[in-house]
Write an enzyme that holds these catalytic residues in place. Structure first.
Site, PDB file in Angstrom:
ATOM      1  N   VAL A  89      32.051  40.767  38.125  1.00 54.99           N
ATOM      2  CA  VAL A  89      33.400  40.714  38.717  1.00 54.99           C
ATOM      3  C   VAL A  89      33.549  39.468  39.590  1.00 54.99           C
ATOM      4  CG1 VAL A  89      33.611  43.237  38.706  1.00 54.99           C
ATOM      5  CG2 VAL A  89      32.672  42.080  40.740  1.00 54.99           C
ATOM      6  N   HIS A 105      34.446  44.892  33.676  1.00 61.52           N
ATOM      7  CA  HIS A 105      34.458  45.653  34.931  1.00 61.52           C
ATOM      8  C   HIS A 105      35.457  45.112  35.950  1.00 61.52           C
ATOM      9  CE1 HIS A 105      30.083  47.068  33.952  1.00 61.52           C
ATOM     10  NE2 HIS A 105      30.988  47.667  33.214  1.00 61.52           N
ATOM     11  N   CYS A 113      47.993  47.525  43.312  1.00 58.96           N
ATOM     12  CA  CYS A 113      48.663  48.395  44.282  1.00 58.96           C
ATOM     13  C   CYS A 113      48.727  49.827  43.759  1.00 58.96           C
ATOM     14  CB  CYS A 113      50.077  47.892  44.566  1.00 58.96           C
ATOM     15  SG  CYS A 113      50.961  48.967  45.695  1.00 58.96           S
ATOM     16  N   CYS A 116      53.098  50.616  43.840  1.00 54.50           N
ATOM     17  CA  CYS A 116      54.019  49.997  42.865  1.00 54.50           C
ATOM     18  C   CYS A 116      53.308  49.520  41.595  1.00 54.50           C
ATOM     19  CB  CYS A 116      54.790  48.850  43.516  1.00 54.50           C
ATOM     20  SG  CYS A 116      53.794  47.396  43.873  1.00 54.50           S
ATOM     21  N   CYS A 137      55.158  45.762  48.054  1.00 45.08           N
ATOM     22  CA  CYS A 137      55.798  46.985  48.571  1.00 45.08           C
ATOM     23  C   CYS A 137      55.163  47.509  49.857  1.00 45.08           C
ATOM     24  CB  CYS A 137      55.734  48.071  47.494  1.00 45.08           C
ATOM     25  SG  CYS A 137      54.088  48.781  47.310  1.00 45.08           S
ATOM     26  N   GLY A 174      20.754  38.641  31.515  1.00 45.37           N
ATOM     27  CA  GLY A 174      20.795  39.069  32.912  1.00 45.37           C
ATOM     28  C   GLY A 174      21.433  40.411  33.168  1.00 45.37           C
ATOM     29  N   SER A 176      20.481  44.779  33.202  1.00 42.56           N
ATOM     30  CA  SER A 176      19.464  45.833  33.056  1.00 42.56           C
ATOM     31  C   SER A 176      19.888  46.807  31.964  1.00 42.56           C
ATOM     32  CB  SER A 176      19.314  46.573  34.389  1.00 42.56           C
ATOM     33  OG  SER A 176      20.563  47.133  34.771  1.00 42.56           O
ATOM     34  N   ASN A 200      16.110  37.250  30.003  1.00 40.20           N
ATOM     35  CA  ASN A 200      15.896  38.023  31.224  1.00 40.20           C
ATOM     36  C   ASN A 200      14.441  37.844  31.652  1.00 40.20           C
ATOM     37  OD1 ASN A 200      15.577  40.159  33.177  1.00 40.20           O
ATOM     38  ND2 ASN A 200      17.303  41.205  32.226  1.00 40.20           N
ATOM     39  N   GLU A 202      12.729  39.808  33.172  1.00 40.24           N
ATOM     40  CA  GLU A 202      12.047  41.106  33.112  1.00 40.24           C
ATOM     41  C   GLU A 202      12.430  41.856  31.845  1.00 40.24           C
ATOM     42  OE1 GLU A 202      12.462  41.599  37.936  1.00 40.24           O
ATOM     43  OE2 GLU A 202      12.808  43.370  36.669  1.00 40.24           O
TER      44      GLU A 202
END
Ligand code: APR
Length: 229
Positions: A89, A105, A113, A116, A137, A174, A176, A200, A202
């Site tokens: 995000v 996501h 809002c 509204c 609003c 990257g 999991s 990755n 891991e």
């Protein structure tokens, strides 16, 4: 060749944005049920906003890294045969220049809002009053991100599934891969005959189905990808 890429918090780790479950991950010090659910927001919107403003202030100081930038190069090379699907995000892919991008996501710089219904970008890292009010609003606004227990944006998920089912190569960078439905996409791609590549440092639940594993951080791993593709 049709190429789809799925990214998670790991691609932004080298930009100084904490992951969720890795070392120093957000969920190690904060409880998602207190900060990232609609119930938590109903209980205490000011507390949830305080946390999102802190995350915004960390992200505002971050710059896209070589991993983000190499994905822009891939997009330029594959154009309409390329799609970037992100769980992040933070908006760092957009800041790097990615255009063919789907946010599963939501985005921390967008608000919605609850009165509204208006959705708009807002780059504030602080507000005079918490929780902040809608610029249209005056109603209560929330971060336009997907919280635990909420459905993903339908169009974005549908597009991601369509590409997972039809791509030739599916790259997982990257993540999991423990959060669904995003975590299902690599398996879907594999089932439909795509070559799965994991980047990755891991191992993850995706590692056993990966055809190629680049066990490196994203900044060097995506550059390697440019060489193998
Ligand atoms: N380069 C590549 N991968 C890395 C790097 C790096 N420099 N540093 C860490 N990683 C890997 C970790 O090994 C781990 O597998 O990134 C992964 C990060 O996993 P998570 O913290 O679980 O993040 P993510 O998979 O994106 O989480 C999924 O969960 O909390 C929710 O909505 C949130 O979108 C998020 C979702």
């Amino acid at each position: 060749m049709k190429l789809a890429v799925l990214t998670g918090a790991g691609i932004s780790a080298e930009s100084g944005v904490p992951t969720f479950r890795g070392q120093g991950g957000l969920w190690k010090s904060y409880r998602p049920e207190e900060l990232a659910t609609p119930q938590a927001f109903r209980r205490n919107p000011a507390l949830v906003w305080e946390w999102y403003l802190w995350r915004r202030s960390v992200i505002a100081k971050a710059e896209p890294n070589a991993g983000h930038i190499a994905l822009v190069e891939l997009e330029r090379k594959y154009t309409e045969n390329f799609l970037l699907i992100t769980q992040n995000v933070d908006g760092l892919h957009q800041r790097a220049g990615s255009k063919r991008l789907v946010e599963l996501h939501g985005n921390i710089w967008r608000v919605k809002c609850l009165s509204c219904g208006v959705v708009y970008y807002d780059y504030s890292v602080s507000y005079a009053q918490l929780p902040p009010a809608c610029k249209e609003c005056g109603g209560l606004i929330r971060p336009d991100v997907v919280w635990f227990g909420e459905a993903l944006p339908e169009d974005a998920l549908e597009l991601a599934i369509r590409w997972a089912r039809s791509c030739d190569v599916f790259v997982v960078i990257g993540t999991s891969a423990v959060v669904y439905p995003a975590g299902e996409l690599p398996y879907l791609a594999k089932e439909h005959g795509a070559k799965v590549i994991e980047i990755n440092p891991e191992s993850t639940p995706v590692s056993p189905i990966a055809d190629v594993i680049i066990r490196e951080p994203a900044s060097s791993g995506v550059k390697k990808l440019l060489e193998v593709l």
